[in-house]
Design an enzyme around this catalytic site. Sequence first.
Site, mmCIF file in Angstrom:
data_model
loop_
_atom_site.group_PDB
_atom_site.id
_atom_site.type_symbol
_atom_site.label_atom_id
_atom_site.label_comp_id
_atom_site.label_asym_id
_atom_site.label_seq_id
_atom_site.Cartn_x
_atom_site.Cartn_y
_atom_site.Cartn_z
ATOM 1 N N TYR A 41 -3.545 17.082 5.507
ATOM 2 C CA TYR A 41 -3.630 16.166 4.369
ATOM 3 C C TYR A 41 -4.192 16.936 3.191
ATOM 4 O O TYR A 41 -5.274 17.518 3.279
ATOM 5 C CB TYR A 41 -4.597 15.039 4.747
ATOM 6 C CG TYR A 41 -4.228 13.663 4.280
ATOM 7 C CD1 TYR A 41 -4.395 13.287 2.960
ATOM 8 C CD2 TYR A 41 -3.749 12.711 5.173
ATOM 9 C CE1 TYR A 41 -4.087 12.008 2.534
ATOM 10 C CE2 TYR A 41 -3.441 11.431 4.770
ATOM 11 C CZ TYR A 41 -3.616 11.079 3.446
ATOM 12 O OH TYR A 41 -3.313 9.806 3.035
ATOM 13 N N ASP B 149 -5.614 4.797 7.065
ATOM 14 C CA ASP B 149 -6.541 4.712 5.934
ATOM 15 C C ASP B 149 -6.372 3.405 5.165
ATOM 16 O O ASP B 149 -7.307 2.929 4.524
ATOM 17 C CB ASP B 149 -6.317 5.881 4.971
ATOM 18 C CG ASP B 149 -6.699 7.223 5.589
ATOM 19 O OD1 ASP B 149 -7.158 7.224 6.745
ATOM 20 O OD2 ASP B 149 -6.518 8.260 4.928
ATOM 21 N N THR C 150 0.802 -1.231 0.000
ATOM 22 C CA THR C 150 0.000 0.000 0.000
ATOM 23 C C THR C 150 0.832 1.276 0.000
ATOM 24 O O THR C 150 0.265 2.372 0.085
ATOM 25 C CB THR C 150 -0.929 0.032 1.231
ATOM 26 O OG1 THR C 150 -0.141 -0.013 2.423
ATOM 27 C CG2 THR C 150 -1.899 -1.138 1.216
ATOM 28 N N ARG D 271 -9.300 7.386 -7.163
ATOM 29 C CA ARG D 271 -8.086 7.708 -7.907
ATOM 30 C C ARG D 271 -7.994 6.918 -9.207
ATOM 31 O O ARG D 271 -7.716 7.464 -10.273
ATOM 32 C CB ARG D 271 -6.859 7.454 -7.020
ATOM 33 C CG ARG D 271 -5.517 7.940 -7.573
ATOM 34 C CD ARG D 271 -4.790 6.939 -8.445
ATOM 35 N NE ARG D 271 -4.704 5.623 -7.894
ATOM 36 C CZ ARG D 271 -3.711 5.202 -7.081
ATOM 37 N NH1 ARG D 271 -2.742 6.026 -6.754
ATOM 38 N NH2 ARG D 271 -3.694 3.955 -6.634
ATOM 39 N N GLU E 144 12.011 1.987 6.575
ATOM 40 C CA GLU E 144 11.453 1.818 5.228
ATOM 41 C C GLU E 144 12.145 0.731 4.407
ATOM 42 O O GLU E 144 12.381 0.886 3.213
ATOM 43 C CB GLU E 144 11.470 3.156 4.479
ATOM 44 C CG GLU E 144 10.631 4.219 5.159
ATOM 45 C CD GLU E 144 10.488 5.492 4.343
ATOM 46 O OE1 GLU E 144 10.813 5.485 3.149
ATOM 47 O OE2 GLU E 144 10.035 6.501 4.913
ATOM 48 N N ARG F 2 6.706 4.074 10.137
ATOM 49 C CA ARG F 2 6.356 4.946 11.264
ATOM 50 C C ARG F 2 4.944 5.517 11.060
ATOM 51 O O ARG F 2 4.716 6.731 10.977
ATOM 52 C CB ARG F 2 7.390 6.067 11.412
ATOM 53 C CG ARG F 2 7.397 6.733 12.764
ATOM 54 C CD ARG F 2 8.532 7.748 12.876
ATOM 55 N NE ARG F 2 8.482 8.473 14.131
ATOM 56 C CZ ARG F 2 9.025 8.082 15.270
ATOM 57 N NH1 ARG F 2 9.679 6.948 15.309
ATOM 58 N NH2 ARG F 2 8.927 8.798 16.361
ATOM 59 N N LEU G 179 17.177 -1.262 6.083
ATOM 60 C CA LEU G 179 18.129 -1.814 7.041
ATOM 61 C C LEU G 179 17.900 -3.293 7.326
ATOM 62 O O LEU G 179 18.816 -3.985 7.764
ATOM 63 C CB LEU G 179 18.067 -1.042 8.367
ATOM 64 C CG LEU G 179 18.325 0.461 8.301
ATOM 65 C CD1 LEU G 179 18.163 1.092 9.681
ATOM 66 C CD2 LEU G 179 19.715 0.751 7.742
ATOM 67 N N VAL H 19 14.487 -6.616 7.798
ATOM 68 C CA VAL H 19 13.090 -7.058 7.719
ATOM 69 C C VAL H 19 12.527 -7.194 9.123
ATOM 70 O O VAL H 19 13.062 -7.959 9.946
ATOM 71 C CB VAL H 19 12.978 -8.414 6.989
ATOM 72 C CG1 VAL H 19 11.517 -8.859 6.920
ATOM 73 C CG2 VAL H 19 13.564 -8.334 5.594
#
Length: 616
Positions: free
Chosen positions: A517, A244, A180, A455, A309, A258, A312, A314
């Site tokens: 947002y 979301d 996502t 979208r 992200e 995060r 570094l 899993v």
Amino acid sequence: MSVQDNKSSFSGVTIDGRMTQGITSAIPKKRQDVLKWYGWGYKDSHFYVDGQTICFQGDRYPLEGCALPYFTDWVYQKFNLKVDPTVPFPELPTDFPKPVINEDFFNDIKSLKISHSDKGEDRLIRCHGQTLHDIYNLWRNAFERIPDIIVWPKCHNDVMTIISFAHKHNVVIIPYGGGTSVSGSITCPQNETRMICILDTSQMNRMLWLSRENLTVCFESGIVGQDLERELNKIGLTVGHEPDSYEFSTLGGWVATRASGMKKNVYGNIEDLVVKVKMVTPNGVLQRECSAPRVSCGPDFNHLVMGSEGTLGVVTEVVLKVRPLPPVKRYGSLVFPNFEFGVMFMREVAKRRCQPASVRLMDNEQFIFGQSLKPVKGWLGSVFDYLKKSYVTNIKGLDLTKICAATLLFEGELEDVQRQERLIYEIAKKFKGFPAGGQNGERGYILTFVIAYIRDFALNQEIVAESFETSVSWDRCSSLCRNVKLRVENECSRYNIKHFLISCRVTQTYDAGCCIYFYFAFKYTGIHNPVETYEAIENSARDEILSSGGSLSHHHGVGKIRKKWYKETVSDIGFSLYEAAKKQLDPKNIFAAGNLRTRENQVEEKNSIPILKARL
């Protein structure tokens, strides 16, 4: 926290003395059986055109098979566009880029008897996230580089073995959870010459242990948000983390990016929920030994894992705080004369620390957009709508082109909810706000999960649309919103874009500031490179955000689309610290997704890069 090579799981207890089992997920291993291959969400849920009217198919959301003539009219008025029912969605390609195979790694994977696939379809649907750029390229079959193999580990030990093989044979690993990402963080790097292995965590979804006394639970990282909550709800508990993307994103993804959720006011963001996290790196396992609620033992390396992200290691197992399910859940909504009054209300609520589970403020553009998504009612319903509109304009004297709205969600014990409702409505009254009903609040809250479906429909009708977010201090909230909107308007004028939408909402509040947002969309008819144009305008908006005191990201993360600002955001010394952690944990840069970084730590030729072979 220490780097270890042991293979033990978190210590703890089983549920009611029984070993826990893997769950049957709402998202199967073969994702394309349930989810769209070409965009967001479930295959059975989508917008379509019937005649000249936009409709929604699917019974998972409150639109439930509705015809939406108001939304159709809004699209025409806003974008000067009549929807076309004849435009088809793309078909799944039959030809795929040939995989690049490191034979030594491939043979080691086969020897493990871990589920794996090098089928083109499996590789294609895991080569990307959910950015506008990703979907646009996917529709045009424009990815020249996709992963070469998919592996499905079933436990922490499987991950350790896969990572050790990848490190040994210099194979790139990209962790994949729910797919996502809207930052480009899981998008396959197009210039990577090494073999790329997607490590799909979806089969790691067990609840490993639960402590009712401590209200803590340990899950494997691949569990999907809706599955995690469903399993906990069965035994009267909740984590309460509801981003979301909650239906499709995974626990490991929340940690790695995060993440923040809509109900963070009661339950906290992911950094507030995580007690302990285990991450496999090429140099060993990073984890904290103690599960105490707070420790003072130097820097907290949980925070090195959160936000990393996939660069570094899993994430494999996570200990979380849980709470008893709230006995009462109530929705509400408020209307304010304009956005500035709404922001003042939000500031006062934050100042008094009396936020309900969720409170989100929409500007006028989003308010009108949300109203347009209502289905046509019968005669009596239309009369009630007329009376409500008359009350707002004639009695309250509000301008429909300026009013804004807030949605509310209250959770807790009945007395606490009632007390909180009274206080929130009293504060709203100070800023000329008034209640607009629980039904509107519930609808506005749940419609959040539907917006992402728009979208893909819009893209098929020659409208590009995407969201971006930031966080900012309270004293700069209103000015940042104005500045960004003006910047986008000026950029649209520069690109000769006449039909566009730029709107915002305040979604999370804190003592010192809030999350904002933005939604931006424009009609791209006649524009040769619409996505490049969109990205150029969004980059200008991001420059404006930073110059107006906003953050690089509140919860989407950096990924690839924002990494050019990363170094200046964290400072030279901060960037060097990240580089040092990268070098220590991943010296060969096998976690080479290319996120966060302004330069890649390329492995030199002398490091024995194996010969790459094309495997037909």
